[in-house]
Design a protein around this motif. Structure first.
Motif, mmCIF file in Angstrom:
data_model
loop_
_atom_site.group_PDB
_atom_site.id
_atom_site.type_symbol
_atom_site.label_atom_id
_atom_site.label_comp_id
_atom_site.label_asym_id
_atom_site.label_seq_id
_atom_site.Cartn_x
_atom_site.Cartn_y
_atom_site.Cartn_z
ATOM 1 N N LYS A 23 0.882 -1.205 -0.082
ATOM 2 C CA LYS A 23 -0.032 0.038 -0.097
ATOM 3 C C LYS A 23 1.105 1.362 -0.097
ATOM 4 O O LYS A 23 0.525 2.249 -0.912
ATOM 5 C CB LYS A 23 -0.797 -0.036 1.228
ATOM 6 C CG LYS A 23 -2.134 -0.661 0.996
ATOM 7 C CD LYS A 23 -2.997 -0.418 2.205
ATOM 8 C CE LYS A 23 -4.366 -1.069 2.111
ATOM 9 N NZ LYS A 23 -5.434 -0.798 3.398
ATOM 10 N N LYS A 24 1.855 1.277 0.849
ATOM 11 C CA LYS A 24 2.917 2.379 0.797
ATOM 12 C C LYS A 24 3.328 2.651 -0.325
ATOM 13 O O LYS A 24 3.522 3.924 -1.011
ATOM 14 C CB LYS A 24 3.914 2.140 1.829
ATOM 15 C CG LYS A 24 4.746 3.031 2.228
ATOM 16 C CD LYS A 24 5.700 2.983 3.284
ATOM 17 C CE LYS A 24 6.750 3.931 3.637
ATOM 18 N NZ LYS A 24 7.610 3.933 4.462
ATOM 19 N N GLU A 25 3.755 1.695 -1.238
ATOM 20 C CA GLU A 25 4.465 1.758 -2.505
ATOM 21 C C GLU A 25 3.257 2.058 -3.497
ATOM 22 O O GLU A 25 3.567 2.081 -4.693
ATOM 23 C CB GLU A 25 5.260 0.640 -2.908
ATOM 24 C CG GLU A 25 6.612 0.761 -1.980
ATOM 25 C CD GLU A 25 7.322 -0.670 -2.296
ATOM 26 O OE1 GLU A 25 7.054 -1.023 -3.298
ATOM 27 O OE2 GLU A 25 8.159 -0.978 -1.364
ATOM 28 N N LYS A 26 1.996 2.017 -3.241
ATOM 29 C CA LYS A 26 0.821 2.252 -4.305
ATOM 30 C C LYS A 26 0.799 0.950 -5.285
ATOM 31 O O LYS A 26 0.945 1.413 -6.397
ATOM 32 C CB LYS A 26 0.867 3.618 -4.771
ATOM 33 C CG LYS A 26 0.626 4.603 -3.650
ATOM 34 C CD LYS A 26 0.479 5.924 -4.060
ATOM 35 C CE LYS A 26 0.464 6.896 -2.995
ATOM 36 N NZ LYS A 26 0.426 8.369 -3.408
ATOM 37 N N LYS A 27 1.195 -0.056 -4.896
ATOM 38 C CA LYS A 27 1.296 -1.353 -5.938
ATOM 39 C C LYS A 27 -0.026 -1.976 -5.875
ATOM 40 O O LYS A 27 -0.271 -3.016 -5.496
ATOM 41 C CB LYS A 27 2.243 -2.225 -5.725
ATOM 42 C CG LYS A 27 3.635 -1.631 -5.783
ATOM 43 C CD LYS A 27 4.659 -2.620 -5.460
ATOM 44 C CE LYS A 27 6.139 -2.053 -5.912
ATOM 45 N NZ LYS A 27 7.047 -2.762 -5.608
ATOM 46 N N LYS A 29 -1.862 -3.366 -8.483
ATOM 47 C CA LYS A 29 -2.023 -4.890 -8.934
ATOM 48 C C LYS A 29 -1.380 -6.035 -8.270
ATOM 49 O O LYS A 29 -2.085 -7.017 -8.098
ATOM 50 C CB LYS A 29 -1.315 -4.628 -10.332
ATOM 51 C CG LYS A 29 -1.730 -3.911 -11.480
ATOM 52 C CD LYS A 29 -0.810 -4.002 -12.625
ATOM 53 C CE LYS A 29 -1.561 -3.119 -13.702
ATOM 54 N NZ LYS A 29 -0.271 -3.066 -14.881
ATOM 55 N N GLU A 30 -0.316 -5.680 -7.695
ATOM 56 C CA GLU A 30 0.423 -6.503 -6.679
ATOM 57 C C GLU A 30 -0.382 -6.982 -5.509
ATOM 58 O O GLU A 30 -0.635 -8.050 -5.074
ATOM 59 C CB GLU A 30 1.622 -5.934 -6.268
ATOM 60 C CG GLU A 30 2.850 -5.970 -7.193
ATOM 61 C CD GLU A 30 2.556 -5.022 -8.185
ATOM 62 O OE1 GLU A 30 2.017 -4.137 -8.028
ATOM 63 O OE2 GLU A 30 3.642 -4.968 -9.011
ATOM 64 N N ILE A 31 -1.258 -6.078 -4.979
ATOM 65 C CA ILE A 31 -2.219 -6.127 -3.742
ATOM 66 C C ILE A 31 -3.189 -7.044 -4.172
ATOM 67 O O ILE A 31 -3.708 -7.956 -3.648
ATOM 68 C CB ILE A 31 -2.784 -4.776 -3.310
ATOM 69 C CG1 ILE A 31 -1.553 -4.039 -2.427
ATOM 70 C CG2 ILE A 31 -3.824 -4.977 -2.247
ATOM 71 C CD1 ILE A 31 -1.885 -2.541 -2.287
ATOM 72 N N TRP A 32 -3.712 -6.823 -5.673
ATOM 73 C CA TRP A 32 -4.901 -7.617 -5.978
ATOM 74 C C TRP A 32 -4.605 -9.333 -6.234
ATOM 75 O O TRP A 32 -5.074 -10.041 -6.150
ATOM 76 C CB TRP A 32 -5.558 -7.218 -7.502
ATOM 77 C CG TRP A 32 -6.486 -6.031 -7.181
ATOM 78 C CD1 TRP A 32 -6.562 -4.608 -7.194
ATOM 79 C CD2 TRP A 32 -7.905 -6.343 -6.509
ATOM 80 N NE1 TRP A 32 -7.541 -4.094 -6.996
ATOM 81 C CE2 TRP A 32 -8.536 -5.110 -6.272
ATOM 82 C CE3 TRP A 32 -8.572 -7.293 -6.411
ATOM 83 C CZ2 TRP A 32 -9.691 -4.889 -6.292
ATOM 84 C CZ3 TRP A 32 -9.865 -7.378 -5.990
ATOM 85 C CH2 TRP A 32 -10.510 -6.182 -5.879
ATOM 86 N N ILE A 33 -3.209 -9.312 -6.810
ATOM 87 C CA ILE A 33 -2.904 -10.881 -7.125
ATOM 88 C C ILE A 33 -2.414 -11.234 -5.765
ATOM 89 O O ILE A 33 -2.794 -12.639 -5.677
ATOM 90 C CB ILE A 33 -1.534 -10.515 -7.920
ATOM 91 C CG1 ILE A 33 -1.971 -9.937 -9.503
ATOM 92 C CG2 ILE A 33 -0.868 -11.726 -8.330
ATOM 93 C CD1 ILE A 33 -0.901 -9.693 -10.203
ATOM 94 N N PHE A 34 -1.702 -10.834 -4.942
ATOM 95 C CA PHE A 34 -1.554 -11.374 -3.611
ATOM 96 C C PHE A 34 -2.820 -11.663 -2.813
ATOM 97 O O PHE A 34 -2.755 -12.798 -2.297
ATOM 98 C CB PHE A 34 -0.786 -10.212 -2.942
ATOM 99 C CG PHE A 34 -0.537 -10.635 -1.223
ATOM 100 C CD1 PHE A 34 0.524 -11.589 -1.176
ATOM 101 C CD2 PHE A 34 -1.385 -10.201 -0.088
ATOM 102 C CE1 PHE A 34 0.727 -12.050 0.074
ATOM 103 C CE2 PHE A 34 -1.264 -10.851 1.047
ATOM 104 C CZ PHE A 34 -0.298 -11.620 1.155
ATOM 105 N N SER A 35 -3.814 -10.953 -3.031
ATOM 106 C CA SER A 35 -4.973 -11.087 -2.331
ATOM 107 C C SER A 35 -5.619 -12.311 -2.953
ATOM 108 O O SER A 35 -6.108 -13.293 -2.141
ATOM 109 C CB SER A 35 -5.936 -10.069 -2.393
ATOM 110 O OG SER A 35 -5.433 -8.719 -1.701
ATOM 111 N N ILE A 36 -5.916 -12.496 -4.213
ATOM 112 C CA ILE A 36 -6.406 -13.422 -4.749
ATOM 113 C C ILE A 36 -5.750 -14.912 -4.565
ATOM 114 O O ILE A 36 -6.295 -15.784 -4.237
ATOM 115 C CB ILE A 36 -6.495 -13.450 -6.348
ATOM 116 C CG1 ILE A 36 -7.507 -12.275 -6.662
ATOM 117 C CG2 ILE A 36 -6.802 -14.462 -7.095
ATOM 118 C CD1 ILE A 36 -7.360 -11.733 -8.242
ATOM 119 N N PHE A 37 -4.220 -14.883 -4.692
ATOM 120 C CA PHE A 37 -3.540 -16.082 -4.395
ATOM 121 C C PHE A 37 -3.775 -16.369 -2.971
ATOM 122 O O PHE A 37 -3.960 -17.647 -2.496
ATOM 123 C CB PHE A 37 -1.950 -15.958 -4.674
ATOM 124 C CG PHE A 37 -2.059 -16.197 -6.287
ATOM 125 C CD1 PHE A 37 -2.370 -17.357 -6.762
ATOM 126 C CD2 PHE A 37 -1.306 -15.145 -7.010
ATOM 127 C CE1 PHE A 37 -1.901 -17.555 -8.137
ATOM 128 C CE2 PHE A 37 -1.117 -15.470 -8.413
ATOM 129 C CZ PHE A 37 -1.540 -16.677 -8.845
#
Length: 77
Positions: A23-27, A29-37
């Motif tokens: 969140k701090k780095e405003k990523k 896409k990575e948050i979504w992918i991480f959450s899905i996995f």
């Protein structure tokens, strides 16, 4: 049931550790992918601990590609 609760608790701890830097780095896409996995992994592990039979992905692959394989085999023989 205790194992499932443990899996959920550990999953929550992992999320609490991994999401804030993203969140701090405003990523986003990575948050979504991480959450899905993370959701998929938690669900599958919980189902395993509950002894619910999970179909093998290989079965789906076999069902999809078996007709193609048969057609090629007939064509080539």
């Amino acid at each position: 049931m205790i194992k499932v609760l443990g899996v959920v608790c550990i999953s929550i701890l992992i999320v609490m550790k991994e999401i804030p830097p993203l969140k701090k780095e405003k990523k986003k896409k990575e948050i979504w992918i991480f959450s899905i996995f993370q959701i998929i992994a938690t669900t599958v592990l919980s189902l395993v601990f509950l002894k619910i039979k999970i179909p093998s992905p290989l079965e789906l692959i076999r069902v999809v590609f078996q007709p193609i394989s048969d057609a090629l085999f007939r064509f080539l023989s």
